[in-house]
Write a protein that holds these residues in place. Structure first.
Motif, PDB file in Angstrom:
ATOM      1  N   ASP A 127      -1.067  42.203 -42.192  1.00  0.00           N
ATOM      2  CA  ASP A 127      -1.549  43.524 -42.610  1.00  0.00           C
ATOM      3  C   ASP A 127      -2.639  44.028 -41.674  1.00  0.00           C
ATOM      4  OD1 ASP A 127       0.182  43.684 -44.744  1.00  0.00           O
ATOM      5  OD2 ASP A 127      -1.203  42.667 -46.106  1.00  0.00           O
ATOM      6  N   PHE A 182       9.121  56.620 -37.623  1.00  0.00           N
ATOM      7  CA  PHE A 182      10.492  56.273 -38.006  1.00  0.00           C
ATOM      8  C   PHE A 182      11.461  57.423 -37.733  1.00  0.00           C
ATOM      9  CE2 PHE A 182       7.566  53.857 -40.575  1.00  0.00           C
ATOM     10  CZ  PHE A 182       8.112  52.591 -40.621  1.00  0.00           C
ATOM     11  N   ASN A 184       9.747  59.313 -43.126  1.00  0.00           N
ATOM     12  CA  ASN A 184       9.133  58.493 -44.175  1.00  0.00           C
ATOM     13  C   ASN A 184       7.726  58.930 -44.553  1.00  0.00           C
ATOM     14  OD1 ASN A 184      11.472  57.067 -43.995  1.00  0.00           O
ATOM     15  ND2 ASN A 184      10.597  55.242 -43.068  1.00  0.00           N
ATOM     16  N   PHE A 194       5.015  60.107 -47.161  1.00  0.00           N
ATOM     17  CA  PHE A 194       4.912  59.804 -48.585  1.00  0.00           C
ATOM     18  C   PHE A 194       5.219  61.067 -49.373  1.00  0.00           C
ATOM     19  CE2 PHE A 194       1.692  56.724 -46.768  1.00  0.00           C
ATOM     20  CZ  PHE A 194       2.627  55.706 -46.688  1.00  0.00           C
ATOM     21  N   HIS A 219       5.090  62.012 -52.393  1.00  0.00           N
ATOM     22  CA  HIS A 219       4.274  62.490 -53.507  1.00  0.00           C
ATOM     23  C   HIS A 219       2.911  62.997 -53.053  1.00  0.00           C
ATOM     24  CE1 HIS A 219       2.954  58.501 -52.626  1.00  0.00           C
ATOM     25  NE2 HIS A 219       2.024  58.496 -53.548  1.00  0.00           N
ATOM     26  N   VAL A 238      -6.926  51.171 -46.472  1.00  0.00           N
ATOM     27  CA  VAL A 238      -6.805  50.025 -45.565  1.00  0.00           C
ATOM     28  C   VAL A 238      -8.057  49.867 -44.712  1.00  0.00           C
ATOM     29  CG1 VAL A 238      -5.494  49.031 -43.657  1.00  0.00           C
ATOM     30  CG2 VAL A 238      -4.292  50.216 -45.518  1.00  0.00           C
ATOM     31  N   GLY A 296      12.260  53.298 -47.088  1.00  0.00           N
ATOM     32  CA  GLY A 296      11.470  53.851 -45.994  1.00  0.00           C
ATOM     33  C   GLY A 296      10.025  54.108 -46.376  1.00  0.00           C
ATOM     34  N   GLN A 297       9.799  54.444 -47.650  1.00  0.00           N
ATOM     35  CA  GLN A 297       8.438  54.676 -48.122  1.00  0.00           C
ATOM     36  C   GLN A 297       7.623  53.384 -48.051  1.00  0.00           C
ATOM     37  OE1 GLN A 297       7.193  57.814 -49.687  1.00  0.00           O
ATOM     38  NE2 GLN A 297       8.888  58.524 -48.430  1.00  0.00           N
ATOM     39  N   GLU A 310       8.325  50.807 -46.081  1.00  0.00           N
ATOM     40  CA  GLU A 310       8.160  50.435 -44.668  1.00  0.00           C
ATOM     41  C   GLU A 310       7.032  51.235 -44.026  1.00  0.00           C
ATOM     42  OE1 GLU A 310      11.853  50.761 -42.616  1.00  0.00           O
ATOM     43  OE2 GLU A 310      12.577  48.850 -43.409  1.00  0.00           O
ATOM     44  N   ALA A 311       6.963  52.529 -44.362  1.00  0.00           N
ATOM     45  CA  ALA A 311       5.899  53.359 -43.790  1.00  0.00           C
ATOM     46  C   ALA A 311       4.536  52.831 -44.232  1.00  0.00           C
ATOM     47  CB  ALA A 311       6.077  54.810 -44.221  1.00  0.00           C
ATOM     48  N   ALA A 312       4.423  52.503 -45.520  1.00  0.00           N
ATOM     49  CA  ALA A 312       3.141  52.013 -46.039  1.00  0.00           C
ATOM     50  C   ALA A 312       2.766  50.680 -45.392  1.00  0.00           C
ATOM     51  CB  ALA A 312       3.220  51.867 -47.562  1.00  0.00           C
ATOM     52  N   ARG A 313       3.742  49.770 -45.306  1.00  0.00           N
ATOM     53  CA  ARG A 313       3.458  48.463 -44.696  1.00  0.00           C
ATOM     54  C   ARG A 313       3.087  48.614 -43.226  1.00  0.00           C
ATOM     55  NH1 ARG A 313       4.703  43.909 -47.400  1.00  0.00           N
ATOM     56  NH2 ARG A 313       2.939  43.227 -46.157  1.00  0.00           N
ATOM     57  N   MET A 368      -0.856  48.507 -45.086  1.00  0.00           N
ATOM     58  CA  MET A 368      -1.069  48.283 -46.519  1.00  0.00           C
ATOM     59  C   MET A 368      -0.430  46.966 -46.948  1.00  0.00           C
ATOM     60  SD  MET A 368      -0.603  51.860 -48.530  1.00  0.00           S
ATOM     61  CE  MET A 368      -1.197  53.406 -47.892  1.00  0.00           C
ATOM     62  N   SER A 369      -1.127  46.247 -47.799  1.00  0.00           N
ATOM     63  CA  SER A 369      -0.580  45.025 -48.372  1.00  0.00           C
ATOM     64  C   SER A 369       0.492  45.399 -49.396  1.00  0.00           C
ATOM     65  CB  SER A 369      -1.686  44.232 -49.051  1.00  0.00           C
ATOM     66  OG  SER A 369      -2.207  45.003 -50.116  1.00  0.00           O
ATOM     67  N   THR A 370       1.216  44.393 -49.888  1.00  0.00           N
ATOM     68  CA  THR A 370       2.225  44.668 -50.915  1.00  0.00           C
ATOM     69  C   THR A 370       1.590  45.338 -52.129  1.00  0.00           C
ATOM     70  OG1 THR A 370       3.153  42.581 -50.203  1.00  0.00           O
ATOM     71  CG2 THR A 370       4.170  43.608 -52.118  1.00  0.00           C
ATOM     72  N   LYS A 385      -1.242  47.097 -52.344  1.00  0.00           N
ATOM     73  CA  LYS A 385      -1.663  48.473 -52.050  1.00  0.00           C
ATOM     74  C   LYS A 385      -0.455  49.389 -51.943  1.00  0.00           C
ATOM     75  CE  LYS A 385      -6.047  47.446 -49.833  1.00  0.00           C
ATOM     76  NZ  LYS A 385      -6.662  46.978 -48.578  1.00  0.00           N
ATOM     77  N   TRP A 430      -0.304  52.571 -54.404  1.00  0.00           N
ATOM     78  CA  TRP A 430      -0.553  53.921 -53.884  1.00  0.00           C
ATOM     79  C   TRP A 430       0.708  54.665 -53.472  1.00  0.00           C
ATOM     80  CZ3 TRP A 430      -5.043  55.219 -55.403  1.00  0.00           C
ATOM     81  CH2 TRP A 430      -6.055  54.261 -55.505  1.00  0.00           C
ATOM     82  N   VAL A 431       1.792  53.946 -53.280  1.00  0.00           N
ATOM     83  CA  VAL A 431       2.998  54.614 -52.783  1.00  0.00           C
ATOM     84  C   VAL A 431       4.182  54.480 -53.750  1.00  0.00           C
ATOM     85  CG1 VAL A 431       4.705  54.679 -50.923  1.00  0.00           C
ATOM     86  CG2 VAL A 431       2.282  54.363 -50.389  1.00  0.00           C
ATOM     87  N   PRO A 482       3.343  55.498 -57.966  1.00  0.00           N
ATOM     88  CA  PRO A 482       3.224  56.929 -58.245  1.00  0.00           C
ATOM     89  C   PRO A 482       4.561  57.678 -58.123  1.00  0.00           C
ATOM     90  CG  PRO A 482       1.479  56.220 -56.775  1.00  0.00           C
ATOM     91  CD  PRO A 482       2.407  55.056 -56.924  1.00  0.00           C
ATOM     92  N   GLN A 483       5.392  57.278 -57.176  1.00  0.00           N
ATOM     93  CA  GLN A 483       6.677  57.963 -57.018  1.00  0.00           C
ATOM     94  C   GLN A 483       7.672  57.537 -58.088  1.00  0.00           C
ATOM     95  OE1 GLN A 483       8.283  58.624 -53.057  1.00  0.00           O
ATOM     96  NE2 GLN A 483       6.412  57.790 -52.194  1.00  0.00           N
ATOM     97  N   LYS A 542       7.277  59.421 -61.543  1.00  0.00           N
ATOM     98  CA  LYS A 542       7.960  60.701 -61.727  1.00  0.00           C
ATOM     99  C   LYS A 542       9.410  60.482 -62.152  1.00  0.00           C
ATOM    100  CE  LYS A 542       5.547  63.914 -58.700  1.00  0.00           C
ATOM    101  NZ  LYS A 542       5.624  64.657 -57.448  1.00  0.00           N
TER     102      LYS A 542
END
Lengths: 262, 275
Positions: free
Chosen positions: A85, A95, A99, A101, A103, A117, B158-159, B161-164, B168-170, B172, B176-177, B180-181, B184
């Protein structure tokens, strides 16, 4: 003495040796050696299924390599003790499918990782985010949601999001492949500007003109191997390998190829 | 037959309406409406239930449901994350839990919690509110776990993968990603879950309770004996609808707003295919 040691270490941004990767029985990477120097732009070209995206995804360990080492900024990511990380903070990735986010609005897309982070406070993160939006020419879209933007705008936001983490290396995985043709230029312009500013970039792309103009080095991959590498004028302009020539003939003259098939 | 497809569909629809009218007419003429009215529309009995049916019955139904739902959401979320975990033991444990408690009637779980906990921990006096929170949460959590799992899996890879890729850790990434999605996506089915739990809270009457602890159904049952009339059943039923109908509308509204599945029109139901 010591400055010389760090000097040589920091000249190399990415060092890959003997990289192998399989998906089930399919060996996608068959031993890749690759070095990207600091400030260099390296473009990877090749037919689909040649392993170029997998190679790129191994650089930040989105795919776990089966063998070989991946060293970024002197950190061996393939070392089991490596804090992946924290290593990824220094490696920006863009990408094919953006991608963003879904929301979060554009500004929060750019600030969320900075805050969660890197621990920057909201004000500092927003300042950096706005500066990077400015860089990609989308300051006025800060409050838009991703689905209100065109593909080209989304991709530029995605680039700004990666830049907001102050990366040492940027990885681009076919950044313009999902875009309508008329939107490709804006994204390539942003990438060209980044290259001129000295960003270290590893780009998987089908944009031969971009590769030829911007890249310091071009790799042609096929069948999980680097078939040919060198300066763009050589690899794209005067390829030595038969496979490279065949590929380039198809990519650069697709209509002629189709007529030839008929 | 020489009838066109469209003509046949018209005839079929006509027959459906004819059957419906026939059933209504038969029921209307054969039922003894006088006795129904006497039993269910006793103004004195209805009046006698107020205000207790609202200040005690309705209140407790809402409280039991809210407690059980809250506990169920937490439990369901944990179970869903376990189902999706890379640790095999977690996956198996969650799967067993879900299959087990989804397969049991809520009534059995309520009785089991109400009796087992005092047996297991002799010093503990099990408050009725706590017992129902646990029981309804245990059952609701099993259902909600599947809802959550589906919602979490509906968030594109993809969401993540983008966060990682941003470091971001698993945890987080989930916080945060993904969650929340997923939230909905799962809001409409979660609202349905809340409606089901509202009705299941009526099973509380099988645990002993003081007058203050009566929820709607038990309140109605007691009034039933007291007034020797069936009217309290009707009153309690209306009270449930006061809770559930707005929730149904809320669910449909959320579904539309989040671009969920459109509510199908009569033209697109299976009946038409049969025609």
């Amino acid at each position: 003495m010591s400055s010389q040691v760090t000097g040589t270490a920091s000249d190399v941004a990415v060092e890959i040796t003997g990289l192998t990767k399989s998906f089930g029985p399919l060996q996608v990477l068959r031993g890749i050696d690759l070095r990207v120097n600091r400030g260099e732009v390296v473009c990877v070209i090749g037919p689909s299924g040649s392993g170029k995206s997998t190679l790129l995804r191994c650089v930040n360990l989105l795919e776990e390599p089966d063998g070989g080492t991946v060293i970024v900024d002197g950190v061996d990511l393939t070392d089991p003790d490596c804090d992946i990380d924290s290593a990824r903070r220094r490696i920006g990735m863009v990408f094919q499918s953006f991608n963003l986010f879904a929301h979060l609005n554009v500004l929060n897309n750019l600030t969320i990782a900075q805050r969660k982070v890197l621990g920057r406070d909201r004000a500092a993160a927003q300042e950096i985010a706005l500066a990077n939006l400015e860089r990609v020419g989308l300051s006025e879209k800060a409050n838009s949601l991703p689905n209100q933007l065109s593909g080209g705008q989304q991709q530029r936001v995605a680039i700004a999001r990666a830049l907001s983490m102050d990366p040492d290396v940027m990885l681009f995985d076919e950044p313009t492949s999902a875009l309508d043709p008329e939107l490709v230029g804006d994204v390539l312009n942003v990438m060209r500007k980044l290259a001129i500013e000295g960003m270290t970039m590893l780009v998987v792309t089908h944009e031969m003109l971009f590769a030829r103009e911007v890249a310091d080095k071009v790799l042609f991959m096929d069948g999980g191997l680097i078939v040919e590498e060198g300066p763009p004028d050589q690899v794209i302009g005067d390829p030595q390998q038969e496979r490279t020539r065949t590929f380039l003939a198809r990519v650069l003259n697709p209509i002629g190829q189709r007529e030839g098939d008929g | 037959m020489a009838l066109s497809k469209r003509k046949r569909a018209q005839v079929f629809r006509g027959v459906q309406y004819a059957i419906l009218v026939a059933v209504i007419v038969i029921v209307a003429f054969t039922a003894n409406w006088g006795r129904i009215a006497d039993a269910f529309l006793d103004a004195e009995a209805a009046g006698g239930m107020f205000p207790g049916v609202l200040t005690v019955g309705l209140k407790n139904t809402v409280i039991y449901t809210a407690l059980g739902f809250s506990f169920g959401v937490v439990l369901g979320l944990i179970l869903a994350l376990m189902r999706l975990s890379s640790v095999r033991v977690y996956r198996v444990l969650a799967a067993i839990y879900i299959e087990f408690f989804r397969g049991l009637p809520a009534l059995l779980v309520i009785l089991a919690v109400g009796t087992a906990i005092p047996l297991a921990f002799p010093g503990v006096i099990l408050d009725k509110y706590v017992a129902l929170m646990l029981a309804l949460g245990i059952v609701g959590g099993a259902y909600m776990a599947e809802t959550f799992r589906a919602g979490l899996q509906a968030v594109p890879a993809g969401q993540v993968e983008a966060a990682r890729s941003l470091g971001m850790s698993t945890t987080k990434t989930n916080t945060w990603v993904v969650i929340p999605q997923a939230f909905k996506i799962i809001l409409p089915p979660l609202t349905n879950e809340l409606i089901l739990l509202t009705k299941d809270s009526s099973l509380a009457l099988f645990l002993g309770s003081t007058v203050d602890e009566y929820e709607l159904t038990q309140y109605g049952r007691v009034a039933l004996n007291q007034f020797r009339s069936l009217t309290p059943v009707l009153v309690a039923g209306v009270c449930y609808l006061i809770i559930t109908i707005p929730l149904s509308y809320l669910s449909r509204y959320l579904e539309r707003r989040t671009g969920g599945k459109k509510i199908s029109s009569p033209e697109s139901t299976g009946l038409e295919v049969a025609a």
